[in-house]
Design a protein around this motif. Sequence first.
Motif, PDB file in Angstrom:
ATOM      1  N   ALA A  87       0.841  -1.201   0.000  1.00 47.77           N
ATOM      2  CA  ALA A  87       0.000   0.000   0.000  1.00 47.77           C
ATOM      3  C   ALA A  87       0.869   1.241   0.000  1.00 47.77           C
ATOM      4  CB  ALA A  87      -0.928   0.003   1.217  1.00 47.77           C
ATOM      5  N   ASP A  88       0.285   2.344  -0.521  1.00 43.10           N
ATOM      6  CA  ASP A  88       0.933   3.658  -0.555  1.00 43.10           C
ATOM      7  C   ASP A  88       0.477   4.453   0.663  1.00 43.10           C
ATOM      8  OD1 ASP A  88       2.076   6.060  -1.089  1.00 43.10           O
ATOM      9  OD2 ASP A  88       1.323   6.221  -3.142  1.00 43.10           O
ATOM     10  N   PHE A  89       1.423   4.849   1.511  1.00 44.56           N
ATOM     11  CA  PHE A  89       1.116   5.595   2.726  1.00 44.56           C
ATOM     12  C   PHE A  89       1.370   7.089   2.565  1.00 44.56           C
ATOM     13  CE2 PHE A  89       1.093   1.359   4.184  1.00 44.56           C
ATOM     14  CZ  PHE A  89       0.509   1.299   5.427  1.00 44.56           C
ATOM     15  N   GLY A  90       1.658   7.530   1.366  1.00 47.82           N
ATOM     16  CA  GLY A  90       1.937   8.944   1.134  1.00 47.82           C
ATOM     17  C   GLY A  90       3.422   9.207   1.115  1.00 47.82           C
ATOM     18  N   PRO A  91       4.037   9.416   2.284  1.00 50.56           N
ATOM     19  CA  PRO A  91       5.490   9.654   2.302  1.00 50.56           C
ATOM     20  C   PRO A  91       6.297   8.438   1.864  1.00 50.56           C
ATOM     21  CG  PRO A  91       4.456  10.386   4.352  1.00 50.56           C
ATOM     22  CD  PRO A  91       3.432   9.596   3.613  1.00 50.56           C
ATOM     23  N   TYR A 105       9.157  -6.103   6.529  1.00 49.26           N
ATOM     24  CA  TYR A 105       8.570  -4.795   6.263  1.00 49.26           C
ATOM     25  C   TYR A 105       9.547  -4.045   5.360  1.00 49.26           C
ATOM     26  CZ  TYR A 105       6.236  -6.125  10.658  1.00 49.26           C
ATOM     27  OH  TYR A 105       5.556  -6.797  11.643  1.00 49.26           O
ATOM     28  N   THR A 106       9.122  -3.730   4.150  1.00 46.89           N
ATOM     29  CA  THR A 106       9.974  -3.015   3.202  1.00 46.89           C
ATOM     30  C   THR A 106       9.320  -1.669   2.889  1.00 46.89           C
ATOM     31  OG1 THR A 106      10.592  -5.149   2.239  1.00 46.89           O
ATOM     32  CG2 THR A 106      11.239  -3.170   1.045  1.00 46.89           C
ATOM     33  N   PHE A 107      10.062  -0.589   3.130  1.00 51.69           N
ATOM     34  CA  PHE A 107       9.560   0.767   2.932  1.00 51.69           C
ATOM     35  C   PHE A 107      10.292   1.386   1.740  1.00 51.69           C
ATOM     36  CE2 PHE A 107       9.484  -0.422   7.393  1.00 51.69           C
ATOM     37  CZ  PHE A 107       8.147  -0.227   7.717  1.00 51.69           C
ATOM     38  N   PHE A 108       9.534   1.853   0.738  1.00 50.74           N
ATOM     39  CA  PHE A 108      10.089   2.393  -0.499  1.00 50.74           C
ATOM     40  C   PHE A 108       9.832   3.900  -0.576  1.00 50.74           C
ATOM     41  CE2 PHE A 108       8.970  -2.014  -1.437  1.00 50.74           C
ATOM     42  CZ  PHE A 108      10.128  -2.494  -2.018  1.00 50.74           C
ATOM     43  N   VAL A 109      10.836   4.609  -1.079  1.00 49.70           N
ATOM     44  CA  VAL A 109      10.703   6.035  -1.380  1.00 49.70           C
ATOM     45  C   VAL A 109      11.352   6.263  -2.734  1.00 49.70           C
ATOM     46  CG1 VAL A 109      11.375   8.372  -0.750  1.00 49.70           C
ATOM     47  CG2 VAL A 109      10.673   6.769   1.038  1.00 49.70           C
ATOM     48  N   GLU A 110      10.604   6.879  -3.659  1.00 48.24           N
ATOM     49  CA  GLU A 110      11.141   7.171  -4.985  1.00 48.24           C
ATOM     50  C   GLU A 110      11.439   8.669  -5.064  1.00 48.24           C
ATOM     51  OE1 GLU A 110       8.435   5.789  -7.947  1.00 48.24           O
ATOM     52  OE2 GLU A 110       8.907   3.672  -7.623  1.00 48.24           O
ATOM     53  N   GLU A 111      12.679   9.017  -4.850  1.00 49.47           N
ATOM     54  CA  GLU A 111      13.135  10.411  -4.907  1.00 49.47           C
ATOM     55  C   GLU A 111      14.647  10.409  -5.088  1.00 49.47           C
ATOM     56  OE1 GLU A 111      11.943  12.100  -1.226  1.00 49.47           O
ATOM     57  OE2 GLU A 111      13.611  11.231  -0.094  1.00 49.47           O
ATOM     58  N   GLY A 112      15.160  11.537  -5.539  1.00 52.66           N
ATOM     59  CA  GLY A 112      16.596  11.649  -5.752  1.00 52.66           C
ATOM     60  C   GLY A 112      17.372  11.681  -4.444  1.00 52.66           C
ATOM     61  N   PHE A 113      18.636  11.355  -4.531  1.00 57.56           N
ATOM     62  CA  PHE A 113      19.488  11.353  -3.340  1.00 57.56           C
ATOM     63  C   PHE A 113      20.919  11.589  -3.790  1.00 57.56           C
ATOM     64  CE2 PHE A 113      18.851   6.982  -4.774  1.00 57.56           C
ATOM     65  CZ  PHE A 113      20.140   6.530  -4.957  1.00 57.56           C
ATOM     66  N   GLU A 114      21.706  12.119  -2.862  1.00 52.61           N
ATOM     67  CA  GLU A 114      23.135  12.289  -3.102  1.00 52.61           C
ATOM     68  C   GLU A 114      23.930  11.187  -2.400  1.00 52.61           C
ATOM     69  OE1 GLU A 114      24.407  16.157  -2.035  1.00 52.61           O
ATOM     70  OE2 GLU A 114      23.101  17.196  -3.461  1.00 52.61           O
ATOM     71  N   LEU A 122      13.433   4.624   6.437  1.00 49.74           N
ATOM     72  CA  LEU A 122      12.973   4.218   7.757  1.00 49.74           C
ATOM     73  C   LEU A 122      12.813   5.412   8.691  1.00 49.74           C
ATOM     74  CD1 LEU A 122      12.387   1.323   8.778  1.00 49.74           C
ATOM     75  CD2 LEU A 122      14.542   1.427  10.024  1.00 49.74           C
ATOM     76  N   GLU A 123      13.532   6.518   8.425  1.00 50.42           N
ATOM     77  CA  GLU A 123      13.408   7.697   9.267  1.00 50.42           C
ATOM     78  C   GLU A 123      12.060   8.386   9.114  1.00 50.42           C
ATOM     79  OE1 GLU A 123      16.705  10.263   8.628  1.00 50.42           O
ATOM     80  OE2 GLU A 123      18.181   8.842   9.424  1.00 50.42           O
ATOM     81  N   LEU A 124      11.293   8.033   8.082  1.00 44.44           N
ATOM     82  CA  LEU A 124       9.969   8.612   7.911  1.00 44.44           C
ATOM     83  C   LEU A 124       8.915   7.920   8.769  1.00 44.44           C
ATOM     84  CD1 LEU A 124      10.022   8.923   4.000  1.00 44.44           C
ATOM     85  CD2 LEU A 124      10.512  10.717   5.680  1.00 44.44           C
ATOM     86  N   LEU A 125       9.254   6.807   9.375  1.00 45.47           N
ATOM     87  CA  LEU A 125       8.312   6.031  10.166  1.00 45.47           C
ATOM     88  C   LEU A 125       8.213   6.571  11.584  1.00 45.47           C
ATOM     89  CD1 LEU A 125       6.798   3.437   9.083  1.00 45.47           C
ATOM     90  CD2 LEU A 125       8.777   4.139   7.737  1.00 45.47           C
ATOM     91  N   PRO A 126       7.057   6.446  12.237  1.00 48.64           N
ATOM     92  CA  PRO A 126       6.940   6.846  13.649  1.00 48.64           C
ATOM     93  C   PRO A 126       7.865   6.010  14.517  1.00 48.64           C
ATOM     94  CG  PRO A 126       4.761   6.542  12.656  1.00 48.64           C
ATOM     95  CD  PRO A 126       5.760   6.015  11.677  1.00 48.64           C
ATOM     96  N   ALA A 127       8.649   6.669  15.344  1.00 51.96           N
ATOM     97  CA  ALA A 127       9.633   5.958  16.157  1.00 51.96           C
ATOM     98  C   ALA A 127       8.969   5.024  17.154  1.00 51.96           C
ATOM     99  CB  ALA A 127      10.523   6.962  16.887  1.00 51.96           C
TER     100      ALA A 127
END
Length: 445
Positions: A87-91, A105-114, A122-127
């Motif tokens: 499912a897509d959770f937004g962030p 549990y696999t968390f995906f983010v599609e954005e550029g990075f350096e 994983l830092e986007l998840l509630p601690a």
Amino acid sequence: MTLTRPADPPFEAGHASGAYNDHPLRQEINDEVHARPYETLRAPARASHLGMFSGRHGAEADRAAVAALCERYGVAPPEPGAQHLSADFGPFRLKWERRTELSTYTFFVEEGFEAPFAAPPLELLPADWLAALPGSRIVAIHLALEPSWAPPRSSEALVSLFGGNTIVGSHISGGAARVWTDFRIHDDGFSRILMRDVNLRERQAGRAVQRLLEIETYRMMALLAFPLARQLNPELNDLEERLAGITERMTRSDHEPDEHAMLSRLTELAAHTERIGNTTNYRFHAARAYHAIVRRRIEDLREQRIQGLQTIQEFMGRRLEPAMRTCEAAAERRESLSERISRAGDLLRTRVDVALEAQNRDLLDSMNRRADLQFRLQETVEGLSVAAISYYALGLVGYLLEAASEAGLALRPGLIKGALVPVVVFAIWLLIRYVRSRIARQQEA
């Protein structure tokens, strides 16, 4: 003459679907191959992958944790009994899979990075949610998929990304991507995988990422049996030495062995071996299954060598295969020990049975001798009884004859008594024989 095609019979709606009685499991088993689809990924993208070991009875707790996260983000939770959610959770996007002993549990983010491994998804998840995940962490990976148009990295830059460790890498998916990893846990508690898109389609990228994550997940699960195997080997050595001592005593002829004591020791060894089997069989069989999946996933990568680097298959062949052979050897040793104890126990029970049969034979021989002696004594007693009864019978006859003689009858008592001796003795003998034969017939009846 003109030939015309006959008209088709009218089609009855619903006739085809209603003509069959479907098996109640048909839909479920058909959908199983579609139950866990690959994700679609477009570079640049990053993923954080967690494998939480919650045991064979932790499915409900894992599902409840996913449902709690869905509730926070307003996403539909997994259905009761579900083993998968994508499912897509937004962030971020989440792919949750429940396996036999763990949940991933696999968390995906599609954005550029350096920096590929800085500020992972994983830092986007509630601690607090991460801290409350059921089970213990067994797998933790950060994966970065960089695009084909990104500047290529030098060998020194790749080494620095992995903390100076030795890198394993290869071309995968027929050269459509490159991948590098070191299979080590870094200071942040996560392993690292860097993947570079060369000519990947979106679904192809998702398949390649999932295979890489599954290789690491199942590798760790397979290796859970390795410490157990090393711990088990000294215990098996001790049991084998004890079994060898018992069998050695069984073969020695310088003294009579105590079969019952040795049988008790063998029973104790068998119980100990079965206890080991009860605690290790599942883990060793699971390791064999996980190892088979790892090898299959590596084959699916279709690796090609990058000059100067070990491929993933070569690395696993040098490191994972010996560990798995150790586990298989420990499992085979335990099974072999159990069979040998069983054979030794059967042999010892045979010896005990033979000894008991010999004792029973001696006892029967003794009883037969005693019965024969009693029979002979009985015959002797019968002979004495005939003489005694005859004596007393003749005495009574003598009294009668003497009384008759005193009454005036012309009798000679002594002569008559002498003539009656063989007659009385024979009559008494016949009487005793008749009584004995009658008693024997009553016993047989």
